[in-house]
Motif scaffolding. Structure first.
Motif, mmCIF file in Angstrom:
data_model
loop_
_atom_site.group_PDB
_atom_site.id
_atom_site.type_symbol
_atom_site.label_atom_id
_atom_site.label_comp_id
_atom_site.label_asym_id
_atom_site.label_seq_id
_atom_site.Cartn_x
_atom_site.Cartn_y
_atom_site.Cartn_z
ATOM 1 N N ASN A 284 0.864 -1.176 0.000
ATOM 2 C CA ASN A 284 0.000 0.000 0.000
ATOM 3 C C ASN A 284 0.905 1.231 0.000
ATOM 4 O O ASN A 284 0.759 2.146 0.788
ATOM 5 C CB ASN A 284 -0.898 -0.016 1.242
ATOM 6 C CG ASN A 284 -1.860 1.149 1.275
ATOM 7 O OD1 ASN A 284 -2.358 1.585 0.254
ATOM 8 N ND2 ASN A 284 -2.102 1.681 2.459
ATOM 9 N N THR A 285 1.888 1.228 -0.889
ATOM 10 C CA THR A 285 2.971 2.199 -0.839
ATOM 11 C C THR A 285 2.520 3.626 -1.135
ATOM 12 O O THR A 285 1.600 3.852 -1.923
ATOM 13 C CB THR A 285 4.105 1.783 -1.809
ATOM 14 O OG1 THR A 285 5.241 2.595 -1.600
ATOM 15 C CG2 THR A 285 3.660 1.898 -3.264
ATOM 16 N N ASN A 286 3.173 4.568 -0.477
ATOM 17 C CA ASN A 286 2.960 5.992 -0.695
ATOM 18 C C ASN A 286 4.270 6.630 -1.155
ATOM 19 O O ASN A 286 5.338 6.023 -1.052
ATOM 20 C CB ASN A 286 2.472 6.674 0.584
ATOM 21 C CG ASN A 286 1.057 6.262 0.947
ATOM 22 O OD1 ASN A 286 0.115 6.518 0.214
ATOM 23 N ND2 ASN A 286 0.899 5.605 2.088
ATOM 24 N N TYR A 287 4.187 7.855 -1.632
ATOM 25 C CA TYR A 287 5.365 8.536 -2.169
ATOM 26 C C TYR A 287 5.496 9.924 -1.555
ATOM 27 O O TYR A 287 4.512 10.564 -1.218
ATOM 28 C CB TYR A 287 5.255 8.652 -3.692
ATOM 29 C CG TYR A 287 4.944 7.345 -4.375
ATOM 30 C CD1 TYR A 287 5.925 6.381 -4.582
ATOM 31 C CD2 TYR A 287 3.642 7.045 -4.797
ATOM 32 C CE1 TYR A 287 5.634 5.171 -5.185
ATOM 33 C CE2 TYR A 287 3.333 5.842 -5.403
ATOM 34 C CZ TYR A 287 4.343 4.906 -5.596
ATOM 35 O OH TYR A 287 4.053 3.708 -6.183
ATOM 36 N N ASN A 288 6.739 10.381 -1.427
ATOM 37 C CA ASN A 288 6.992 11.694 -0.845
ATOM 38 C C ASN A 288 7.068 12.751 -1.946
ATOM 39 O O ASN A 288 7.888 12.654 -2.865
ATOM 40 C CB ASN A 288 8.295 11.661 -0.051
ATOM 41 C CG ASN A 288 8.573 12.981 0.634
ATOM 42 O OD1 ASN A 288 9.296 13.810 0.113
ATOM 43 N ND2 ASN A 288 7.985 13.188 1.797
ATOM 44 N N ALA A 289 6.219 13.766 -1.850
ATOM 45 C CA ALA A 289 6.088 14.764 -2.916
ATOM 46 C C ALA A 289 7.365 15.563 -3.125
ATOM 47 O O ALA A 289 7.768 15.829 -4.266
ATOM 48 C CB ALA A 289 4.924 15.696 -2.600
ATOM 49 N N ASP A 290 8.012 15.984 -2.041
ATOM 50 C CA ASP A 290 9.219 16.806 -2.174
ATOM 51 C C ASP A 290 10.340 16.040 -2.865
ATOM 52 O O ASP A 290 11.025 16.572 -3.746
ATOM 53 C CB ASP A 290 9.682 17.298 -0.802
ATOM 54 C CG ASP A 290 8.731 18.306 -0.193
ATOM 55 O OD1 ASP A 290 7.941 18.913 -0.953
ATOM 56 O OD2 ASP A 290 8.760 18.484 1.037
ATOM 57 N N ALA A 291 10.542 14.785 -2.451
ATOM 58 C CA ALA A 291 11.596 13.970 -3.051
ATOM 59 C C ALA A 291 11.314 13.729 -4.528
ATOM 60 O O ALA A 291 12.231 13.780 -5.371
ATOM 61 C CB ALA A 291 11.721 12.642 -2.307
ATOM 62 N N GLU A 292 10.067 13.482 -4.863
ATOM 63 C CA GLU A 292 9.727 13.223 -6.261
ATOM 64 C C GLU A 292 9.882 14.476 -7.117
ATOM 65 O O GLU A 292 10.367 14.404 -8.255
ATOM 66 C CB GLU A 292 8.300 12.680 -6.362
ATOM 67 C CG GLU A 292 8.153 11.270 -5.817
ATOM 68 C CD GLU A 292 6.915 10.568 -6.320
ATOM 69 O OE1 GLU A 292 6.973 9.352 -6.512
ATOM 70 O OE2 GLU A 292 5.877 11.245 -6.534
ATOM 71 N N ALA A 293 9.483 15.625 -6.591
ATOM 72 C CA ALA A 293 9.616 16.874 -7.353
ATOM 73 C C ALA A 293 11.079 17.174 -7.644
ATOM 74 O O ALA A 293 11.435 17.626 -8.747
ATOM 75 C CB ALA A 293 8.974 18.017 -6.584
ATOM 76 N N LYS A 294 11.937 16.935 -6.681
ATOM 77 C CA LYS A 294 13.376 17.173 -6.855
ATOM 78 C C LYS A 294 13.957 16.254 -7.927
ATOM 79 O O LYS A 294 14.776 16.686 -8.751
ATOM 80 C CB LYS A 294 14.096 16.957 -5.531
ATOM 81 C CG LYS A 294 15.600 17.167 -5.595
ATOM 82 C CD LYS A 294 16.240 16.897 -4.237
ATOM 83 C CE LYS A 294 17.762 17.009 -4.312
ATOM 84 N NZ LYS A 294 18.396 16.697 -2.998
ATOM 85 N N ALA A 295 13.542 15.004 -7.935
ATOM 86 C CA ALA A 295 14.086 14.020 -8.877
ATOM 87 C C ALA A 295 13.313 13.955 -10.189
ATOM 88 O O ALA A 295 13.764 13.312 -11.142
ATOM 89 C CB ALA A 295 14.100 12.638 -8.233
ATOM 90 N N GLN A 296 12.137 14.605 -10.220
ATOM 91 C CA GLN A 296 11.275 14.562 -11.405
ATOM 92 C C GLN A 296 10.862 13.129 -11.747
ATOM 93 O O GLN A 296 10.827 12.731 -12.910
ATOM 94 C CB GLN A 296 11.966 15.230 -12.601
ATOM 95 C CG GLN A 296 12.164 16.734 -12.448
ATOM 96 C CD GLN A 296 10.845 17.503 -12.422
ATOM 97 O OE1 GLN A 296 10.157 17.596 -13.433
ATOM 98 N NE2 GLN A 296 10.485 18.049 -11.270
ATOM 99 N N LYS A 297 10.551 12.381 -10.720
ATOM 100 C CA LYS A 297 10.028 11.031 -10.875
ATOM 101 C C LYS A 297 8.774 10.928 -10.011
ATOM 102 O O LYS A 297 8.806 11.321 -8.840
ATOM 103 C CB LYS A 297 11.052 9.986 -10.446
ATOM 104 C CG LYS A 297 12.303 9.966 -11.317
ATOM 105 C CD LYS A 297 13.271 8.869 -10.871
ATOM 106 C CE LYS A 297 14.502 8.840 -11.765
ATOM 107 N NZ LYS A 297 15.451 7.748 -11.389
#
Length: 313
Positions: A284-297
């Motif tokens: 039921n995985t979630n993702y961190n918005a800040d980390a994804e925005a920085k990496a563009q993934k």
């Protein structure tokens, strides 16, 4: 063609996905299973079904949501509906014992762990770790339920006999060896469609927020990388590792394929010898918005595209 159907019990963890589905103009329906019913003589609607049921549902007052979800998944699978993270994924989500056995079957090492029911059995299991630090955790967990670090049997006994002791929802407490990491972080590998997406490094120097979702705030818990030296360097808690490449990825992909899991976050820690020990699979995985925005993934975007591919024909 049908719709995308999202099976869950916590809307705070689905809004990022539905936002992406809206962006892609994909039709979807919300199946919130905190309560409900299944007419077993009926035929399920057309479309693809994505299961996001959480092991920690009981902490939000949804005690029987996983059991209801299990029935729904059996009904869907009986009628041949495409399901991402179906019955087997749910079985592993609600049992770390099942997780570890499945990981071991795929050749993935896990920390030494003893499962116990009852306070006397927990203490007896802890005695097998004489001279070692160890961790307790709940078998059916999520959110780091029951996770505590102990450096002695006596400290555990004091805890077990106190009002602070947390009874697991399924009665099973795990006693697990403490893996000491040379650096204060763990690694979480994300997979969508059973394929590696990215790895995120989670800084544990100031404690460990076990869920990367923006809505999660988990305090005063221990993780397998706790009690590391403090770092003065200001850095993000979650940081996607560029070009992460390790043989463990192929092992994880094999494990996911063997257990019919499409979407998952898998966490591991390296010991002082550099050996990897896997200690959690989150379907039921979630993702961190800040980390994804920085990496563009973007995990939810890739998931939305995957779900859309099932109804595009």
């Amino acid at each position: 063609m049908g719709k995308i159907h999202i099976i869950h019990e916590n809307e705070e963890w689905t809004e990022h996905l539905t936002k992406r589905l809206d962006e892609l103009q994909l039709p979807y329906e919300d199946w919130h299973l905190k309560s409900g019913q299944i007419d077993l003589s009926s035929t399920p609607p057309e479309g693809v079904f994505y299961n996001r049921m959480s092991a920690s549902s009981h902490t939000r007052g949804h005690r029987y949501a996983p059991e209801l979800a299990s029935g729904v998944l059996a009904w869907l699978e009986r009628h041949g509906r495409p399901v991402l993270n179906g019955t087997r994924a749910l079985q592993l989500e609600v049992s770390k014992v099942a997780q570890y056995m499945a990981l071991n079957a795929a050749g993935v090492p896990t920390p030494k762990t003893v499962a116990a029911v009852g306070k006397e059995e927990i203490l007896d299991a802890a005695s097998k770790f004489e001279g070692q630090s160890f961790i307790t955790k709940h078998n059916r967990a999520g959110k780091g339920l029951g996770v505590r670090l102990f450096h002695s049997y006596d400290r555990l006994q004091t805890y077990i006999e106190s009002d602070e002791f947390e009874e697991p929802i399924d009665g099973i407490t795990l006693i697990q060896e403490y893996i000491r990491a040379p650096q204060p972080y763990i690694t979480r590998c994300e997979f969508v469609g059973g394929q590696f997406l990215y790895a995120v490094q989670v800084d544990t120097s100031e404690g460990f927020e076990l869920c990367p979702a923006d809505t999660c705030q988990i305090d005063d818990l221990f993780c397998p990388a706790d009690e590391q030296p403090e770092t003065k360097e200001e850095k993000p808690k979650f940081d996607i590792i560029q070009d992460f490449n390790d043989p463990i990825i192929k092992q994880y992909e094999t494990f996911l394929a063997q257990n019919d899991i499409a979407v998952a976050g898998i966490e591991f820690i390296r010991n002082e010898k550099g050996e990897i020990f896997t200690y959690d699979v989150n379907t039921n995985t979630n993702y961190n918005a800040d980390a994804e925005a920085k990496a563009q993934k973007y995990g939810m975007l890739e998931l939305a595209k995957l779900l859309g591919s099932y109804i595009s024909d």
